[in-house]
Design a protein around this motif. Structure first.
Motif, PDB file in Angstrom:
ATOM      1  N   SER A  65       0.810  -1.207   0.000  1.00  0.00           N
ATOM      2  CA  SER A  65       0.000   0.000   0.000  1.00  0.00           C
ATOM      3  C   SER A  65       0.849   1.265   0.000  1.00  0.00           C
ATOM      4  O   SER A  65       0.545   2.233  -0.705  1.00  0.00           O
ATOM      5  N   THR A  66       1.958   1.304   0.762  1.00  0.00           N
ATOM      6  CA  THR A  66       2.806   2.501   0.784  1.00  0.00           C
ATOM      7  C   THR A  66       3.552   2.680  -0.538  1.00  0.00           C
ATOM      8  O   THR A  66       3.753   3.804  -0.992  1.00  0.00           O
ATOM      9  N   ASN A  67       3.960   1.567  -1.158  1.00  0.00           N
ATOM     10  CA  ASN A  67       4.612   1.655  -2.471  1.00  0.00           C
ATOM     11  C   ASN A  67       3.646   2.205  -3.514  1.00  0.00           C
ATOM     12  O   ASN A  67       4.009   3.066  -4.325  1.00  0.00           O
ATOM     13  N   PHE A 123       4.225   5.725  15.421  1.00  0.00           N
ATOM     14  CA  PHE A 123       4.482   7.126  15.121  1.00  0.00           C
ATOM     15  C   PHE A 123       4.490   7.369  13.612  1.00  0.00           C
ATOM     16  O   PHE A 123       3.910   8.342  13.117  1.00  0.00           O
ATOM     17  N   SER A 124       5.121   6.479  12.858  1.00  0.00           N
ATOM     18  CA  SER A 124       5.210   6.635  11.400  1.00  0.00           C
ATOM     19  C   SER A 124       3.843   6.505  10.749  1.00  0.00           C
ATOM     20  O   SER A 124       3.504   7.267   9.830  1.00  0.00           O
ATOM     21  N   VAL A 125       3.044   5.537  11.202  1.00  0.00           N
ATOM     22  CA  VAL A 125       1.694   5.359  10.654  1.00  0.00           C
ATOM     23  C   VAL A 125       0.837   6.590  10.945  1.00  0.00           C
ATOM     24  O   VAL A 125       0.074   7.052  10.083  1.00  0.00           O
ATOM     25  N   MET A 126       0.969   7.140  12.142  1.00  0.00           N
ATOM     26  CA  MET A 126       0.214   8.353  12.485  1.00  0.00           C
ATOM     27  C   MET A 126       0.618   9.517  11.592  1.00  0.00           C
ATOM     28  O   MET A 126      -0.240  10.275  11.099  1.00  0.00           O
ATOM     29  N   GLY A 208      -7.212  10.119  -4.423  1.00  0.00           N
ATOM     30  CA  GLY A 208      -5.911   9.480  -4.540  1.00  0.00           C
ATOM     31  C   GLY A 208      -5.138   9.476  -3.237  1.00  0.00           C
ATOM     32  O   GLY A 208      -4.278   8.631  -3.004  1.00  0.00           O
ATOM     33  N   PHE A 209      -5.429  10.449  -2.377  1.00  0.00           N
ATOM     34  CA  PHE A 209      -4.819  10.501  -1.051  1.00  0.00           C
ATOM     35  C   PHE A 209      -5.778   9.983   0.019  1.00  0.00           C
ATOM     36  O   PHE A 209      -5.366   9.326   0.970  1.00  0.00           O
ATOM     37  N   GLY A 210      -7.080  10.266  -0.163  1.00  0.00           N
ATOM     38  CA  GLY A 210      -8.056   9.879   0.843  1.00  0.00           C
ATOM     39  C   GLY A 210      -8.157   8.378   1.041  1.00  0.00           C
ATOM     40  O   GLY A 210      -8.312   7.902   2.176  1.00  0.00           O
ATOM     41  N   MET A 211      -8.057   7.603  -0.047  1.00  0.00           N
ATOM     42  CA  MET A 211      -8.207   6.150   0.112  1.00  0.00           C
ATOM     43  C   MET A 211      -7.040   5.548   0.889  1.00  0.00           C
ATOM     44  O   MET A 211      -7.200   4.579   1.636  1.00  0.00           O
ATOM     45  N   PHE A 212      -5.854   6.155   0.768  1.00  0.00           N
ATOM     46  CA  PHE A 212      -4.710   5.644   1.527  1.00  0.00           C
ATOM     47  C   PHE A 212      -4.770   6.077   2.988  1.00  0.00           C
ATOM     48  O   PHE A 212      -4.152   5.443   3.848  1.00  0.00           O
ATOM     49  N   VAL A 214      -7.257   5.679   4.705  1.00  0.00           N
ATOM     50  CA  VAL A 214      -8.010   4.581   5.318  1.00  0.00           C
ATOM     51  C   VAL A 214      -7.229   3.271   5.198  1.00  0.00           C
ATOM     52  O   VAL A 214      -7.125   2.491   6.154  1.00  0.00           O
ATOM     53  N   MET A 215      -6.655   3.031   4.023  1.00  0.00           N
ATOM     54  CA  MET A 215      -6.013   1.756   3.745  1.00  0.00           C
ATOM     55  C   MET A 215      -4.776   1.512   4.608  1.00  0.00           C
ATOM     56  O   MET A 215      -4.601   0.422   5.185  1.00  0.00           O
ATOM     57  N   ILE A 216      -3.899   2.504   4.725  1.00  0.00           N
ATOM     58  CA  ILE A 216      -2.640   2.305   5.447  1.00  0.00           C
ATOM     59  C   ILE A 216      -2.868   2.027   6.935  1.00  0.00           C
ATOM     60  O   ILE A 216      -2.309   1.052   7.469  1.00  0.00           O
TER      61      ILE A 216
END
Length: 466
Positions: A65-67, A123-126, A208-212, A214-216
């Motif tokens: 997902s991050t890639n 911390f990184s996920v936040m 394009g940013f909003g779905m990530f 939630v996903m990440i």
């Protein structure tokens, strides 16, 4: 069976002729082991095979997902700045984001050693989630630019933590393979990023940013829960053994070497940002603020080694690490690799669109061959190192491949009538870049757990991505 901590004997047996026989000692300049590394001892002993399967399953999904997020975001940035009527700031935002990513590497890796793996992952996920939410809801270009800094810190933090997790959960014989696992999803994402971005843009770039956003967090939750549970188990185990030491927040803060990190971050930021921005406008070099930033940045970087070697109690860069020839030559090898790839790749996409009259899709696919080959090459070289138990000649073969690939790329750079040779050349260069990344294995074999900061820096993706 929990993975065993790699000892000195194992490091030397891996490759006697390549790894210095004196591994860098742990915490030679400190009195107390960093709390994060102390926790890690208990965590590693509490791991089971089932735990590692769960952790790595969701680590791969998170990496995927991050890639995909990273490779699609460039497509949305131009639409976002156009909506804000600030297309001229696109280059500035890109530069600031790139500098933030570079500056974040060492502080985030240091935080992981001092405060712990779970804490740094959380911390990184936040940070990346905050960045995605701010970006998707931004109404002005200033909010959008600030969100990109949050995103960059979070993305780099997750990438580093996945590499550190690979080191923590493997012994030295399997380290090269595990280090390549977080890069495996990019073998797929580099080809689907374009179609995914095109599909999203039919609606709005904000999705394009909003779905990530939630996903990440959703994909990271099981991973974070597994790390937290094992952290608790490790703490209980250390309490039962009488080796547990309560958290000392003052000492933890001092172990971060805040002055050293400040000098490093200020020096890099004040040098890289004005240099990058002034390169497109030569008159900027004459402005007072540019000169002041360059002078202050240079002074900070000159003061850093003095502080680290003479005064720092817990230095960010222990000088014993740089007395190790494997580390020094490994760093030089990676610098040469980066320089060579970026000199070729920086203009390849646009050159092929203009000079060879390729479509955007065809030029992008050509550009993606090196990231694709790099991920594949690093994964395959991991198996070679595991079974040969030698890495020097693997790295040398990688340089031979990248020289051949880059030479052929320059020869066939005009894709008119030479598309097939150019594709093959890019694949060879990409595979070589991935093989060269095995250099990090030799560096990791030469340093102890106290060198996790340096390991994380060298474990970053060695090939350029969109």
């Amino acid at each position: 069976m929990a993975p065993e901590t790699v000892d000195h004997k194992e490091k030397v047996d891996i490759d006697v002729e390549d790894v210095d026989k004196g591994a860098v000692p742990a915490d030679t300049n400190s009195v107390t082991k960093p709390a994060g590394l102390a926790d890690l001892d208990g965590i590693q002993r509490s791991w089971s095979l089932r735990t590692l399967v769960v952790i790595w399953t969701f680590a791969l999904l998170l990496s995927f997902s991050t890639n995909l997020n990273n490779q699609t975001s460039a497509s949305f940035t131009s639409y976002a700045t156009s909506d804000f009527a600030s297309a001229s700031l696109l280059g500035t935002i890109t530069v600031v984001q790139a500098v933030a990513s570079s500056v974040a590497l060492q502080p985030l890796a240091r935080l992981a050693d001092v405060y712990g793996r779970f804490e740094m992952f959380l911390f990184s996920v936040m940070l990346i989630t905050i960045g995605e939410i701010m970006t998707a809801s931004s109404k002005t270009v200033s909010v959008y630019a600030g969100a990109q800094v949050f995103w960059a810190f979070g993305y780099i933090g997750i990438s580093l933590m996945l590499q550190i997790l690979a080191g923590d959960s493997s012994d030295m014989y399997n380290r090269a393979i595990f280090s390549a696992i977080p890069l495996a999803p990019s073998i797929i994402t580099c080809w689907i990023a374009g179609p995914v971005a095109a599909g999203i843009l039919k609606s709005t770039w904000r999705w394009g940013f909003g779905m990530f956003a939630v996903m990440i967090p959703a994909l990271s939750l099981p991973l974070l829960m597994s790390l937290y549970i094992n952290k608790r188990k490790g703490t209980q185990l250390r309490k039962a053994e009488g080796t547990y030491v309560p958290v000392n927040h003052v000492q933890n803060f001092l172990q971060l070497d805040p002055l050293g990190l400040l000098l490093l971050a200020a020096g890099l930021s004040l040098l890289l940002i004005p240099i990058s921005l002034a390169s497109s406008n030569t008159s900027t070099w004459k402005e007072g603020h540019t000169i002041a930033e360059l002078v202050v940045g240079g002074v900070c970087l000159l003061a850093l080694p003095l502080w680290e070697t003479k005064f720092a109690r817990w230095p960010v860069f222990p000088k014993t690490i740089f007395n190790n020839r494997t580390v020094v030559f490994g760093l030089l090898a990676m610098v040469v690799n980066y320089a060579g790839l970026y000199l070729l790749q920086s203009y390849l996409l646009y050159y092929e669109m203009v000079a060879a009259d390729l479509s955007v899709n065809a030029a992008t696919n050509l550009y993606m061959l090196i990231p694709f080959g790099g991920s594949l090459g690093q994964f395959l070289s991991g198996f070679v190192v595991k079974y040969l138990k030698r890495y020097k000649w693997v790295v040398v073969s990688g340089y031979a491949m990248i020289v051949l690939g880059m030479g052929l790329s320059y020869k066939y750079i005009d894709a008119h009538g030479h598309m097939a040779p150019l594709v093959v050349a890019q694949l060879i260069a990409g595979l070589g870049a991935g093989v060269i990344a095995t250099t990090q294995f030799g560096i990791q074999a030469s340093v102890s757990q106290a060198g996790e900061c340096l390991k994380a820096l060298l474990s970053n993706n060695p090939v350029p991505e969109e």
